[in-house]
Design an enzyme around this catalytic site. Structure first.
Site, mmCIF file in Angstrom:
data_model
loop_
_atom_site.group_PDB
_atom_site.id
_atom_site.type_symbol
_atom_site.label_atom_id
_atom_site.label_comp_id
_atom_site.label_asym_id
_atom_site.label_seq_id
_atom_site.Cartn_x
_atom_site.Cartn_y
_atom_site.Cartn_z
ATOM 1 N N LYS A 192 0.856 -1.193 0.000
ATOM 2 C CA LYS A 192 0.000 0.000 0.000
ATOM 3 C C LYS A 192 0.886 1.236 0.000
ATOM 4 O O LYS A 192 1.438 1.632 1.021
ATOM 5 C CB LYS A 192 -0.935 0.061 1.208
ATOM 6 C CG LYS A 192 -2.044 1.097 0.938
ATOM 7 C CD LYS A 192 -2.637 1.731 2.150
ATOM 8 C CE LYS A 192 -1.861 2.872 2.735
ATOM 9 N NZ LYS A 192 -1.717 4.075 1.869
ATOM 10 N N GLY A 228 6.803 5.154 8.082
ATOM 11 C CA GLY A 228 5.942 6.334 8.177
ATOM 12 C C GLY A 228 6.129 6.979 9.528
ATOM 13 O O GLY A 228 7.181 6.833 10.158
ATOM 14 N N GLU A 250 9.502 1.289 10.723
ATOM 15 C CA GLU A 250 10.500 2.361 10.531
ATOM 16 C C GLU A 250 9.754 3.669 10.676
ATOM 17 O O GLU A 250 8.929 4.006 9.832
ATOM 18 C CB GLU A 250 11.102 2.297 9.124
ATOM 19 C CG GLU A 250 11.810 1.013 8.783
ATOM 20 C CD GLU A 250 13.074 0.813 9.568
ATOM 21 O OE1 GLU A 250 13.552 1.759 10.225
ATOM 22 O OE2 GLU A 250 13.581 -0.318 9.554
ATOM 23 N N CYS A 308 13.426 11.013 6.739
ATOM 24 C CA CYS A 308 13.242 10.599 8.139
ATOM 25 C C CYS A 308 14.517 10.779 8.945
ATOM 26 O O CYS A 308 14.483 11.087 10.121
ATOM 27 C CB CYS A 308 12.784 9.157 8.188
ATOM 28 S SG CYS A 308 13.793 8.091 7.171
ATOM 29 N N GLU A 313 9.735 16.369 14.854
ATOM 30 C CA GLU A 313 10.059 16.243 13.438
ATOM 31 C C GLU A 313 9.272 17.278 12.623
ATOM 32 O O GLU A 313 8.067 17.386 12.773
ATOM 33 C CB GLU A 313 9.674 14.830 12.998
ATOM 34 C CG GLU A 313 10.148 14.483 11.634
ATOM 35 C CD GLU A 313 9.857 13.022 11.315
ATOM 36 O OE1 GLU A 313 8.827 12.508 11.763
ATOM 37 O OE2 GLU A 313 10.667 12.421 10.606
HETATM 38 P P1 NAD Z 1 2.212 8.529 7.682
HETATM 39 O O1 NAD Z 1 2.467 7.678 8.861
HETATM 40 O O2 NAD Z 1 1.115 9.517 7.755
HETATM 41 O O3 NAD Z 1 1.864 7.617 6.409
HETATM 42 C C1 NAD Z 1 2.687 6.541 6.019
HETATM 43 C C2 NAD Z 1 1.821 5.475 5.375
HETATM 44 O O4 NAD Z 1 0.912 4.987 6.348
HETATM 45 C C3 NAD Z 1 0.977 5.963 4.209
HETATM 46 O O5 NAD Z 1 0.896 4.937 3.248
HETATM 47 C C4 NAD Z 1 -0.382 6.194 4.850
HETATM 48 O O6 NAD Z 1 -1.473 6.096 3.948
HETATM 49 C C5 NAD Z 1 -0.421 5.053 5.853
HETATM 50 N N1 NAD Z 1 -1.316 5.302 6.979
HETATM 51 C C6 NAD Z 1 -1.638 6.487 7.550
HETATM 52 N N2 NAD Z 1 -2.486 6.281 8.584
HETATM 53 C C7 NAD Z 1 -2.687 4.942 8.668
HETATM 54 C C8 NAD Z 1 -3.447 4.096 9.535
HETATM 55 N N3 NAD Z 1 -4.175 4.609 10.514
HETATM 56 N N4 NAD Z 1 -3.397 2.771 9.350
HETATM 57 C C9 NAD Z 1 -2.645 2.238 8.379
HETATM 58 N N5 NAD Z 1 -1.933 2.970 7.498
HETATM 59 C C10 NAD Z 1 -1.938 4.313 7.648
HETATM 60 O O7 NAD Z 1 3.581 9.210 7.302
HETATM 61 P P2 NAD Z 1 3.861 10.205 6.077
HETATM 62 O O8 NAD Z 1 3.377 11.559 6.416
HETATM 63 O O9 NAD Z 1 3.355 9.599 4.826
HETATM 64 O O10 NAD Z 1 5.454 10.154 6.023
HETATM 65 C C11 NAD Z 1 6.227 10.931 6.853
HETATM 66 C C12 NAD Z 1 6.691 10.136 8.052
HETATM 67 O O11 NAD Z 1 7.363 8.955 7.642
HETATM 68 C C13 NAD Z 1 7.692 10.903 8.868
HETATM 69 O O12 NAD Z 1 7.412 10.764 10.233
HETATM 70 C C14 NAD Z 1 9.008 10.233 8.538
HETATM 71 O O13 NAD Z 1 9.992 10.334 9.509
HETATM 72 C C15 NAD Z 1 8.592 8.828 8.337
HETATM 73 N N6 NAD Z 1 9.590 8.111 7.531
HETATM 74 C C16 NAD Z 1 10.389 7.189 8.164
HETATM 75 C C17 NAD Z 1 11.380 6.517 7.455
HETATM 76 C C18 NAD Z 1 12.263 5.494 8.113
HETATM 77 O O14 NAD Z 1 12.850 4.700 7.411
HETATM 78 N N7 NAD Z 1 12.381 5.480 9.415
HETATM 79 C C19 NAD Z 1 11.534 6.782 6.092
HETATM 80 C C20 NAD Z 1 10.716 7.722 5.486
HETATM 81 C C21 NAD Z 1 9.731 8.375 6.220
#
Ligand code: NAD
Length: 495
Positions: free
Chosen positions: A191, A243, A266, A300, A398
């Protein structure tokens, strides 16, 4: 132009020729979402509509998980070499279609075409090749046993893997999960983030073209509800997520409430970059700007807290401000060097809000202004902020945008204390010419990756992931295979 030189690619014209397909990919083919609900996809690069994305329902997720479940046993039963060959064909297909995929990525999330062509696509291809090659190179164990018995310890695939990924490196982070999961003999339901699904969908098309059996790689589209349906699903064995920490928390709870599916999470970060007075300041400033502003700061592991030893604070800060100029926004399709757009105007508003707080409580040394390019206002100059208390939210939370805070320290102990004073533990960097200090300080930093005299060191061969609330499990390297396999003991009693 000499005869051998190619004319520069006209990315804008090529973009106009694209007609991205936003239907999900389930059981080996594209499908409309149940209920026929669609969401418009707007490009932050130019503000125009580029596709319609299917909003997958729980029924679509059920269908994708069922397709994966059906396909998995035969995929796992293939000789390792055949899975390897199939994944190598997929890597070749990605490489053949790299320009189209890079362009889709640039349109979808606004990052410069020079980066998607030269960094992101080659990265995804390399990841598929790495795990394809790993498919037939893992060996089991024969532990010590009493006479008359032989125990074999093997690594078994877990079954159906759900991969939920963010929008900042859409295809690359998808490849970090999909490639090791498939190489280990699992089937996958991917997804992608709702802001950045177009390359994931093409990945599934190319997997089908490369001869991966139907149902081995499925892509469901949609936002949080689609992800939540996967997280709660009783027939998903592993959930691999990248995320935010807040979403990760919800996924842990969903696993507990459903079938205790295994998790690899992650999550977010707030990484520190420590610059000691004996460092090569020119190199440190140049890389510090890269660490904070590359990818529009939407990384991230971005080194967004820069801690500088007091005697060189002024000199370093001046060099950092100068280096930040290389990350001013440009039209992402122009091929020019610089940053692209942020993911959306709404996210740019949020980042600007942080800059406003920094300006109110400290000093905005440079940047931070909104810029309009090609009809989109999701462009922001990189901002350098100083003069904040160490406990200010800009030091601990962040931002996920091009914002760096600079803060002085006096002693090594103080630097380590400040660097570790956050709930995150994804990455850290430090700059010194003193090898002993480098060793000592690196050992005390609570972070999954510590880069010495560089920033954000990353390779397919080295594990990537966090301590503390940055999550658990590791992407990349052979260790990522542990997320998608379980140890199995087969005990032969023969004596
Ligand atoms: P997010 O958590 O909002 O979304 C990430 C993914 O999760 C998306 O596909 C989203 O649709 C899905 N999602 C959102 N809510 C959900 C739920 N309730 N249940 C299941 N899936 C859900 O994050 P974002 O805004 O898309 O990305 C930014 C974040 O990602 C930042 O906090 C960043 O640090 C983190 N990130 C971490 C890494 C790592 O490797 N540690 C890498 C890249 C980004």
């Amino acid at each position: 132009m000499s005869r051998t030189e190619q004319p520069p690619t006209d990315w804008r014209r090529r973009a106009a020729d694209l007609a991205p397909d936003g239907r999900a990919h389930i059981g080996g083919r594209r499908r409309d979402p149940e209920g026929d609900r669609w969401e418009p996809v707007t490009s932050p690069a130019h503000g125009g509509r580029i596709a319609e994305l299917g909003a997958c329902t729980t029924a679509d997720v059920d269908r994708a998980v069922a397709a994966a479940r059906r396909a998995q046993p035969a995929w796992a039963a293939l000789p390792d070499q055949e899975r390897k060959e199939a994944l190598l064909r997929l890597a070749d297909a990605l490489e053949r279609n790299a320009e189209e995929l890079a362009l889709l990525e640039t349109l979808d999330i606004g990052k410069p075409i020079g980066q998607t062509t030269a960094v992101d696509l080659p990265g995804a291809v390399a990841t598929f090749r790495f795990y394809a090659e790993a498919a037939d190179k893992r060996a089991g164990e024969l532990p010590s046993t009493p006479p008359g018995a032989t125990a074999m310890v093997t690594r078994e695939p877990l079954g159906v893997v759900a991969a939920i990924v963010p929008w900042n490196y859409p295809l690359e982070i998808a490849s970090w999960k999909v490639a090791p999961a498939l190489a280990s003999g699992n089937a996958v339901v991917l997804k992608p983030a709702e802001q950045s699904s177009l390359t994931a969908l093409r990945l599934a098309d190319l997997a089908a073209e490369a001869g991966l059996p139907d149902g081995v790689l499925n892509v469901v589209t949609g936002g949080a509800p689609t992800g939540a349906a996967l997280a709660a699903h009783m027939d998903v064995d592993v959930l691999a997520f990248t995320g935010s920490t807040e979403t990760a928390r919800g996924l842990l709870a969903a696993s507990g409430r459903s079938n205790l599916k295994r998790l690899a999470l992650e999550a977010g970060g707030k990484s520190a970059n420590l610059v000691f007075a004996d460092a090569d300041l020119a190199a440190a400033a140049e890389k510090a700007a890269f660490g904070a502003f590359y990818n529009q700061g939407q990384v991230c592991s971005a080194n967004s807290r820069i801690l500088v030893q007091r005697p060189v604070l002024e000199e370093f800060t001046a060099a950092l401000v100068k280096a930040a100029a290389a990350y001013r926004p440009v039209d992402p399709l122009s091929g020019a060097a610089g940053n692209g757009s942020l993911i959306s105007a709404a996210h740019t508003d949020a980042v600007q809000g942080w800059i406003g707080r920094g300006e109110a409580d400290g000093e905005l040394l440079d940047g931070g202004r909104r810029v309009e390019i090609t009809g989109s206002d999701a462009y922001l100059e990189p901002a350098v902020i100083a003069g904040l208390d160490a406990g200010h939210p800009l030091h601990t939370e962040e931002v996920f945008g091009p914002v760096a805070v600079v803060h002085p320290f006096d002693t090594e102990d103080e630097a380590v204390h400040l660097a570790n004073a956050t709930r995150y533990g994804l990455a850290a960097s430090l700059w010194t010419e003193d090898l002993r200090r480098a060793q000592r300080t690196a050992a005390r930093l609570v972070a999954g990756t510590v880069s010495v005299n560089t920033v954000d060191a990353l390779s397919t061969t080295t594990p990537f992931g966090g301590f503390k609330q940055s999550g658990f499990g590791r992407d990349l390297s052979l260790h990522a295979l542990d997320n998608y396999t379980a140890l199995k003991t087969t005990w032969l009693q023969w004596g």
